[in-house]
Design an enzyme around this catalytic site. Structure first.
Site, PDB file in Angstrom:
ATOM      1  N   LYS A  13       0.267  26.445  -5.276  1.00 57.69           N
ATOM      2  CA  LYS A  13      -0.901  26.872  -4.482  1.00 57.69           C
ATOM      3  C   LYS A  13      -1.496  25.695  -3.715  1.00 57.69           C
ATOM      4  CE  LYS A  13      -3.268  28.453  -8.046  1.00 57.69           C
ATOM      5  NZ  LYS A  13      -2.366  28.227  -9.205  1.00 57.69           N
ATOM      6  N   ARG A  88     -10.186  33.881 -10.917  1.00 58.45           N
ATOM      7  CA  ARG A  88      -9.269  33.679 -12.030  1.00 58.45           C
ATOM      8  C   ARG A  88      -9.458  34.731 -13.111  1.00 58.45           C
ATOM      9  NH1 ARG A  88      -7.901  28.153 -11.507  1.00 58.45           N
ATOM     10  NH2 ARG A  88      -6.400  27.364 -13.025  1.00 58.45           N
ATOM     11  N   ARG A 127       5.528  16.781 -12.457  1.00 64.54           N
ATOM     12  CA  ARG A 127       4.246  16.305 -11.918  1.00 64.54           C
ATOM     13  C   ARG A 127       3.669  15.214 -12.834  1.00 64.54           C
ATOM     14  NH1 ARG A 127      -0.035  20.878 -10.380  1.00 64.54           N
ATOM     15  NH2 ARG A 127      -1.076  20.708 -12.362  1.00 64.54           N
ATOM     16  N   ARG A 137      -4.055  14.102 -14.464  1.00 66.79           N
ATOM     17  CA  ARG A 137      -5.100  15.020 -14.914  1.00 66.79           C
ATOM     18  C   ARG A 137      -5.095  15.101 -16.427  1.00 66.79           C
ATOM     19  NH1 ARG A 137      -4.288  20.477 -11.501  1.00 66.79           N
ATOM     20  NH2 ARG A 137      -4.909  21.269 -13.532  1.00 66.79           N
ATOM     21  N   ARG A 148      -2.802  27.096 -20.796  1.00 64.90           N
ATOM     22  CA  ARG A 148      -3.152  27.531 -19.433  1.00 64.90           C
ATOM     23  C   ARG A 148      -2.288  28.704 -18.991  1.00 64.90           C
ATOM     24  NH1 ARG A 148      -2.459  21.870 -17.038  1.00 64.90           N
ATOM     25  NH2 ARG A 148      -2.433  22.858 -14.989  1.00 64.90           N
TER      26      ARG A 148
HETATM   27  P1  ADP Z   1      -3.976  24.809 -12.365  1.00 59.82           P
HETATM   28  O1  ADP Z   1      -3.885  25.698 -11.171  1.00 59.82           O
HETATM   29  O2  ADP Z   1      -2.969  23.719 -12.356  1.00 59.82           O
HETATM   30  O3  ADP Z   1      -4.006  25.561 -13.658  1.00 59.82           O
HETATM   31  P2  ADP Z   1      -6.687  24.008 -11.554  1.00 59.82           P
HETATM   32  O4  ADP Z   1      -6.782  22.640 -10.997  1.00 59.82           O
HETATM   33  O5  ADP Z   1      -6.788  25.154 -10.609  1.00 59.82           O
HETATM   34  O6  ADP Z   1      -5.346  24.047 -12.379  1.00 59.82           O
HETATM   35  O7  ADP Z   1      -7.790  24.226 -12.684  1.00 59.82           O
HETATM   36  C1  ADP Z   1      -7.910  23.367 -13.796  1.00 59.82           C
HETATM   37  C2  ADP Z   1      -8.867  23.959 -14.826  1.00 59.82           C
HETATM   38  O8  ADP Z   1     -10.175  24.159 -14.239  1.00 59.82           O
HETATM   39  C3  ADP Z   1      -8.490  25.336 -15.373  1.00 59.82           C
HETATM   40  O9  ADP Z   1      -7.533  25.282 -16.422  1.00 59.82           O
HETATM   41  C4  ADP Z   1      -9.867  25.858 -15.833  1.00 59.82           C
HETATM   42  O10 ADP Z   1     -10.252  25.288 -17.053  1.00 59.82           O
HETATM   43  C5  ADP Z   1     -10.806  25.335 -14.765  1.00 59.82           C
HETATM   44  N1  ADP Z   1     -10.981  26.325 -13.667  1.00 59.82           N
HETATM   45  C6  ADP Z   1     -10.545  26.177 -12.367  1.00 59.82           C
HETATM   46  N2  ADP Z   1     -10.874  27.270 -11.642  1.00 59.82           N
HETATM   47  C7  ADP Z   1     -11.524  28.112 -12.482  1.00 59.82           C
HETATM   48  C8  ADP Z   1     -12.094  29.410 -12.334  1.00 59.82           C
HETATM   49  N3  ADP Z   1     -12.047  30.066 -11.170  1.00 59.82           N
HETATM   50  N4  ADP Z   1     -12.664  29.990 -13.417  1.00 59.82           N
HETATM   51  C9  ADP Z   1     -12.706  29.351 -14.590  1.00 59.82           C
HETATM   52  N5  ADP Z   1     -12.198  28.139 -14.802  1.00 59.82           N
HETATM   53  C10 ADP Z   1     -11.604  27.510 -13.770  1.00 59.82           C
END
Ligand code: ADP
Length: 191
Positions: A13, A88, A127, A137, A148
């Site tokens: 994404k 999400r 990664r 990260r 996740r």
């Molecule tokens: P990835 O897409 O690699 O799982 P992100 O960088 O999008 O990771 O998100 C990292 C973390 O941030 C998620 O695992 C969650 O804990 C939190 N997070 C991100 N976006 C949301 C959301 N829309 N609602 C709840 N938690 C979120």
């Protein structure tokens, strides 16, 4: 033009959002990046979010909806935005519909990057290996990735039928090369 990119962690994404930003002069809104910035700044939201993110769980819907609502009001989003990592949960998708309607905005395309779970581990492993330790990260570990992915299946995957039922969903093959995926996305937004 306002877009949503959907897909599991590691689906690509962020890569596609960056390219769409350049090509269409619209802004990538990555909730993951926004939360990491909040953590780095030591804000209240950041303090609340840190342990949740590190465990692989989800930050509360209220916080996320508020964060996105404030962000899309900013000037740089006038031309459009790409939501990456939001919504999400189905509750976030519902709240987004209401919020955008109140602002007189709408989503033009919801694009799902379809990727087999089996390759996601490989992608995140790569990664991790390619990122210097200091820049890694704190949630990019195999253990957190397992959580996740589980959270994605249980809480995020249900938003795919949510958008499909509304006739808004377009899917692309996220296993294809980056250029091929970009091509498929361009064809959707051009249609
Ligand atoms: P990835 O897409 O690699 O799982 P992100 O960088 O999008 O990771 O998100 C990292 C973390 O941030 C998620 O695992 C969650 O804990 C939190 N997070 C991100 N976006 C949301 C959301 N829309 N609602 C709840 N938690 C979120």
């Amino acid at each position: 033009m306002n877009l949503i990119l959907l897909g599991p962690p590691g689906a690509g994404k962020g890569t596609q959002a960056k390219r769409l930003e350049e090509k269409f002069k619209i802004i990538q809104l990555s909730t993951g990046d926004m939360l990491r910035a909040a953590i780095a700044s030591g804000s209240d939201v950041g303090l609340k979010a840190k342990s949740i993110i590190d465990s692989g769980g989800l930050v509360s819907d209220d916080i996320m909806v508020q964060m996105i609502s404030e962000r899309v009001d900013q000037d740089d989003c006038k031309n459009g935005f790409i939501l990456d990592g939001f919504p999400r949960t189905v509750a976030q998708a519902e709240a987004l519909d209401v919020m955008l309607a109140e602002k007189g905005l709408k989503i033009d395309h919801v694009i799902e990057l379809k990727v087999d779970e089996s390759i996601l581990f490989d992608r995140i492993r790569t990664r991790i290996a390619e990122t210097p330790e200091a820049e890694r990260r704190s949630d990019d570990t195999e253990e957190t990735l397992r959580t996740r992915l589980q959270v994605f299946k249980e809480q995020t995957a249900p938003i795919i039928p949510y958008y499909a039922d509304r006739g808004a969903l377009k899917s692309v093959d996220g296993m294809a090369s980056i250029t091929e995926v970009s091509g498929q996305i361009d064809a959707i937004v051009a249609a």
